[in-house]
Design a protein around this motif. Structure first.
Motif, PDB file in Angstrom:
ATOM      1  N   THR A 523       8.698   7.395   9.262  1.00  0.00           N
ATOM      2  CA  THR A 523       8.414   7.839  10.629  1.00  0.00           C
ATOM      3  C   THR A 523       9.511   7.412  11.594  1.00  0.00           C
ATOM      4  O   THR A 523       9.310   7.456  12.813  1.00  0.00           O
ATOM      5  CB  THR A 523       7.066   7.270  11.097  1.00  0.00           C
ATOM      6  OG1 THR A 523       7.098   5.843  10.990  1.00  0.00           O
ATOM      7  CG2 THR A 523       5.917   7.802  10.268  1.00  0.00           C
ATOM      8  N   TYR A 524      10.667   7.021  11.057  1.00  0.00           N
ATOM      9  CA  TYR A 524      11.752   6.528  11.922  1.00  0.00           C
ATOM     10  C   TYR A 524      12.771   7.641  12.198  1.00  0.00           C
ATOM     11  O   TYR A 524      13.973   7.452  12.065  1.00  0.00           O
ATOM     12  CB  TYR A 524      12.430   5.300  11.307  1.00  0.00           C
ATOM     13  CG  TYR A 524      12.856   5.422   9.864  1.00  0.00           C
ATOM     14  CD1 TYR A 524      14.137   5.821   9.511  1.00  0.00           C
ATOM     15  CD2 TYR A 524      11.966   5.109   8.837  1.00  0.00           C
ATOM     16  CE1 TYR A 524      14.528   5.920   8.195  1.00  0.00           C
ATOM     17  CE2 TYR A 524      12.353   5.200   7.513  1.00  0.00           C
ATOM     18  CZ  TYR A 524      13.629   5.603   7.198  1.00  0.00           C
ATOM     19  OH  TYR A 524      14.011   5.694   5.886  1.00  0.00           O
ATOM     20  N   ASN A 525      12.252   8.785  12.657  1.00  0.00           N
ATOM     21  CA  ASN A 525      13.106   9.910  13.032  1.00  0.00           C
ATOM     22  C   ASN A 525      12.912  10.279  14.492  1.00  0.00           C
ATOM     23  O   ASN A 525      13.237  11.397  14.906  1.00  0.00           O
ATOM     24  CB  ASN A 525      12.802  11.119  12.137  1.00  0.00           C
ATOM     25  CG  ASN A 525      13.801  12.240  12.301  1.00  0.00           C
ATOM     26  OD1 ASN A 525      14.947  12.019  12.685  1.00  0.00           O
ATOM     27  ND2 ASN A 525      13.375  13.467  12.040  1.00  0.00           N
ATOM     28  N   ALA A 526      12.397   9.358  15.295  1.00  0.00           N
ATOM     29  CA  ALA A 526      12.138   9.649  16.703  1.00  0.00           C
ATOM     30  C   ALA A 526      13.460   9.727  17.468  1.00  0.00           C
ATOM     31  O   ALA A 526      14.411   9.003  17.173  1.00  0.00           O
ATOM     32  CB  ALA A 526      11.250   8.568  17.311  1.00  0.00           C
ATOM     33  N   THR A 531      11.751   3.221  19.844  1.00  0.00           N
ATOM     34  CA  THR A 531      10.668   3.652  18.950  1.00  0.00           C
ATOM     35  C   THR A 531      11.182   3.801  17.524  1.00  0.00           C
ATOM     36  O   THR A 531      10.526   3.358  16.563  1.00  0.00           O
ATOM     37  CB  THR A 531      10.081   4.983  19.438  1.00  0.00           C
ATOM     38  OG1 THR A 531       9.607   4.826  20.776  1.00  0.00           O
ATOM     39  CG2 THR A 531       8.943   5.432  18.543  1.00  0.00           C
ATOM     40  N   ARG A 532      12.333   4.434  17.387  1.00  0.00           N
ATOM     41  CA  ARG A 532      12.921   4.615  16.050  1.00  0.00           C
ATOM     42  C   ARG A 532      13.260   3.268  15.416  1.00  0.00           C
ATOM     43  O   ARG A 532      13.046   3.063  14.219  1.00  0.00           O
ATOM     44  CB  ARG A 532      14.176   5.488  16.163  1.00  0.00           C
ATOM     45  CG  ARG A 532      14.791   5.829  14.826  1.00  0.00           C
ATOM     46  CD  ARG A 532      15.878   6.880  14.972  1.00  0.00           C
ATOM     47  NE  ARG A 532      17.120   6.350  15.525  1.00  0.00           N
ATOM     48  CZ  ARG A 532      17.652   6.724  16.678  1.00  0.00           C
ATOM     49  NH1 ARG A 532      17.047   7.625  17.432  1.00  0.00           N
ATOM     50  NH2 ARG A 532      18.789   6.208  17.093  1.00  0.00           N
ATOM     51  N   GLU A 535       9.987   1.543  14.116  1.00  0.00           N
ATOM     52  CA  GLU A 535       9.462   2.187  12.911  1.00  0.00           C
ATOM     53  C   GLU A 535      10.358   1.905  11.701  1.00  0.00           C
ATOM     54  O   GLU A 535       9.860   1.692  10.578  1.00  0.00           O
ATOM     55  CB  GLU A 535       9.331   3.696  13.139  1.00  0.00           C
ATOM     56  CG  GLU A 535       8.265   4.082  14.148  1.00  0.00           C
ATOM     57  CD  GLU A 535       6.870   3.677  13.686  1.00  0.00           C
ATOM     58  OE1 GLU A 535       6.630   3.609  12.463  1.00  0.00           O
ATOM     59  OE2 GLU A 535       6.010   3.415  14.554  1.00  0.00           O
ATOM     60  N   VAL A 573      20.594   4.589  10.834  1.00  0.00           N
ATOM     61  CA  VAL A 573      19.454   4.836  11.719  1.00  0.00           C
ATOM     62  C   VAL A 573      19.662   4.155  13.069  1.00  0.00           C
ATOM     63  O   VAL A 573      19.336   4.726  14.124  1.00  0.00           O
ATOM     64  CB  VAL A 573      18.154   4.336  11.057  1.00  0.00           C
ATOM     65  CG1 VAL A 573      16.991   4.371  12.039  1.00  0.00           C
ATOM     66  CG2 VAL A 573      17.828   5.165   9.831  1.00  0.00           C
ATOM     67  N   ARG A 584      16.951  11.045   8.374  1.00  0.00           N
ATOM     68  CA  ARG A 584      15.931  11.681   9.204  1.00  0.00           C
ATOM     69  C   ARG A 584      14.680  11.979   8.373  1.00  0.00           C
ATOM     70  O   ARG A 584      14.355  13.141   8.114  1.00  0.00           O
ATOM     71  CB  ARG A 584      16.484  12.974   9.822  1.00  0.00           C
ATOM     72  CG  ARG A 584      17.641  12.744  10.772  1.00  0.00           C
ATOM     73  CD  ARG A 584      18.276  14.045  11.224  1.00  0.00           C
ATOM     74  NE  ARG A 584      19.281  13.810  12.242  1.00  0.00           N
ATOM     75  CZ  ARG A 584      19.062  13.821  13.544  1.00  0.00           C
ATOM     76  NH1 ARG A 584      17.852  14.091  14.011  1.00  0.00           N
ATOM     77  NH2 ARG A 584      20.041  13.584  14.397  1.00  0.00           N
TER      78      ARG A 584
END
Length: 651
Positions: A523-526, A531-532, A535, A573, A584
């Protein structure tokens, strides 16, 4: 020209011959304004008899460089200068030209020069000098490809280890232009000295042979390691061994045995004499400062993180070490260049295989994924005559040797197997190097198992590959396989025309009979950095915690996995933005919607395959690992966090 009748035993014929059989020397003409000089190349034949100087209208020119002796030409004809100044200029020009002549003759061994006719007496003199060397060279054994046999550098040890599996490949790739330089030089020296070899030459020859034998032994060792890790043997065939009737198989994860978020509740970086430090809080505060370009506070926080983190510490310290690398690169604005330099590093296939071996021993994610994917393919192709597997992200092809092994045992014989290996191009001058090397290894395994095999290598951006590039044939059973690499494709947040969607549409146009799709459930594609970052920290903390629990801290291959895979991904990331950020991932539910929109139909998981996968997990790995199902996806994870998911689709 006057011939000197005295013996010429004291002639020095030079250190080496420019050619094995030098031609009769010809005159080289140099055009100068004043004076004009004409002389002959000496081919390195110098007279050191000072009592009998060569006949010339002028003395030999002086040396041009300190410590270097300028060779006297065999015959020199000069034009008489008008005065003393012209004479000194002529001597200097003569010396320079003689030095140039020596330099050219030493470096251009087989060069042919523009020539004019030579005087008869000079030709007779040099022909008499050359005759002994011509006789020696004629009597010497010629160097041919037949005389150079590959079996001469394979020792009994290598034969006993590998059975000469690479012998045919090496033999077929040699010709007379590919002889090792050491052997050619050794034979030439032996011919010139008529069998009187220097003991040092023997030592060099022995050392050269030992190095070749060592290289082949190393390759055979790597091949044995491939067989041990990738093939189904007595020790790693628990998937295919009979299951006990009373086998107790757990379907999922037992609640309470781990943190739901994968975040460790304890504090990291605490030693026996150190004050406990909460590295998680420091990392989050540092990311928040970096997000608003607060360099002063972020630098202070980075100093504290660096003080308590280490690439060889516990799971929290290792995570903090690589995340600090990403934060430091982001603050410096060099994230893209640092990631490109990390990605450009080449790791040998042998080291990657050792790391893969440690990884499958430490966690079941890859081995269970390969088992489920291969068994799904085998069940769908029981009576197929031609099987074409198109793999997006083939890398080293570790999945396919065991599939070939099972195809070779199929009743009625194996099908004709085609594999199209697709991967991103490497940086440098050989972008397809890895994908082509993978094809050569797979050819060896196909030969071992007597499976008819064809391979096509494609190194290109995935969204630029068209259906016509894959050479689809009408009678082929088409299988598309992509395990955990689709996360590297750009999505709608990076470009309007999503390459991720284009690749799925291309696969749909292939009309595949089977599409095996494995994804990283992240879920670390914000688009928002903090936020990224959070996550990503929760996701990678599960990975590092899993390796901490199942691998030694100082294992070099664990360090390789953490540095070359997870650490590098974390840097991308954290430090990269826009199209430079290629990590992503999406959740399996998001991918399910993408595949359905592309026109694929999801297939149910096979009950027997899932039963064996759970049995293998329960008998081999700690209970913190789990295999579960949800919406026709096989889920794998650690302590409650779903890390990987896999499903099967058809067009």
């Amino acid at each position: 020209m006057i011939m000197d009748p005295r013996p010429r035993d004291n002639l020095n014929f030079g250190a080496r011959l420019p050619t094995p059989n030098p031609p009769t020397p010809h005159m080289i003409s140099f055009s100068l304004q004043q004076p004009q000089l004409q002389f002959f190349p000496s081919y390195g034949f110098h007279s050191h008899n000072h009592n009998n100087p060569p006949v010339s209208s002028h003395p030999s020119p002086p040396s041009v460089m300190p410590g270097c002796t300028t060779p006297s030409p065999a015959s020199t004809t000069t034009t008489e200068p008008d005065n003393a100044e012209d004479f000194s200029e002529a001597v200097a020009d003569d010396a320079i030209l003689a030095y140039i002549n020596q330099f050219l003759l030493e470096d251009e061994d087989e060069e042919s020069y523009p020539v004019t006719s030579a005087p008869v007496e000079d030709s007779a003199l040099l022909a008499a000098i050359e005759k002994p060397f011509v006789d020696i060279l004629k009597s010497a054994k010629p160097i041919t490809a037949q005389a150079y046999e590959v079996k001469s550098w394979i020792t009994d040890d290598c034969d006993s280890m590998g059975g000469g599996r690479f012998h045919d490949v090496v033999t077929s790739s040699l010709d007379s232009t590919q002889l090792p330089r050491e052997m050619v030089q050794g034979d030439v020296v032996g011919a010139v000295h008529k069998g009187q070899k220097n003991p040092r030459d023997d030592d060099l020859e022995v050392e050269g042979r030992k190095s070749k034998q060592s290289a082949l032994c190393d390759e055979e060792t790597v091949r044995e390691m491939f067989d041990k890790v990738l093939l189904c043997t007595d020790k790693n065939c628990a998937f295919h061994s009979p299951m006990p009737a009373d086998a107790q198989i757990s379907g999922g994860y037992v609640k309470g045995s781990g943190n739901r978020r994968g975040r460790r509740k304890g504090r990291s970086g605490a030693g026996a004499e150190q004050e406990p430090v909460d590295l998680t809080t420091l990392l989050i505060h540092c990311a928040q400062a970096a997000a608003i370009d607060d360099h002063r506070n972020s630098s202070e926080l980075l100093k504290q993180i660096r003080k308590h983190s280490s690439a060889t510490g516990d799971a929290g310290q290792r995570l903090a070490h690589y995340f600090a690398d990403g934060l430091e690169a982001r603050l410096a604005g060099t994230g893209s260049s640092i990631y490109r330099s990390l990605a450009a590093k080449r790791t040998s296939t042998g080291d990657m295989l050792k790391a893969f071996n440690l990884y499958v021993k430490a966690c079941p994610f890859r081995i269970i994924s390969h088992y489920v994917a291969n068994m799904t393919i085998l069940n769908a192709t029981k009576s197929v005559a031609r099987l074409h597997i198109i793999e997006y992200g083939i890398m080293y092809g570790f999945q396919w040797p065991i599939l070939m092994q099972h195809l070779s045992k199929r009743s009625g014989g194996p099908p004709i197997l085609r594999i199209t290996g697709i991967d991103f191009p490497l940086s440098g001058f050989r972008p397809a190097e890895r994908v082509e090397a993978t094809g050569r290894r797979l050819h060896e395994y196909a030969r071992m198992f007597n499976v008819p095999f064809e391979y096509q290598a494609i190194a290109a951006k995935w969204d630029t590959i068209q259906v016509k590039d894959l050479n689809i044939k009408s009678d082929e059973f088409i299988v598309v396989n992509c395990l955990y690499r689709m996360r590297n494709m750009m999505d709608e947040t990076a470009t309007d025309d999503s390459p991720r969607t284009r690749v799925l549409n291309t696969i749909r146009k292939l009309n595949p009979n089977l599409f095996v799709h494995g994804i990283v459930n992240g879920t670390y594609n914000a688009p928002f950095f903090v936020t990224r970052f959070k996550e990503a920290m929760f996701f990678f903390s599960s990975i590092f915690d899993m390796l901490e629990a199942n691998a030694s801290r100082m294992d070099e291959h664990r360090l390789l996995i953490e540095r070359e895979f997870f650490g590098r991904e974390a840097v991308n990331v954290i430090a990269c933005e826009g199209t430079e950020r290629i990590e992503r991932p999406e959740t399996y539910k998001q991918w399910q919607m993408r595949n359905l929109r592309a026109g694929f139909r999801q297939l149910p998981l096979d009950r027997e395959i899932m039963k064996r996968a759970r049995y293998k997990l329960s008998k081999t790995y700690p209970r913190d690992f789990f295999v579960d199902e949800d919406n026709k996806w096989m889920l794998q994870g650690w302590k409650g966090r779903v890390i990987y998911a896999l499903s099967a689709w058809s067009s």
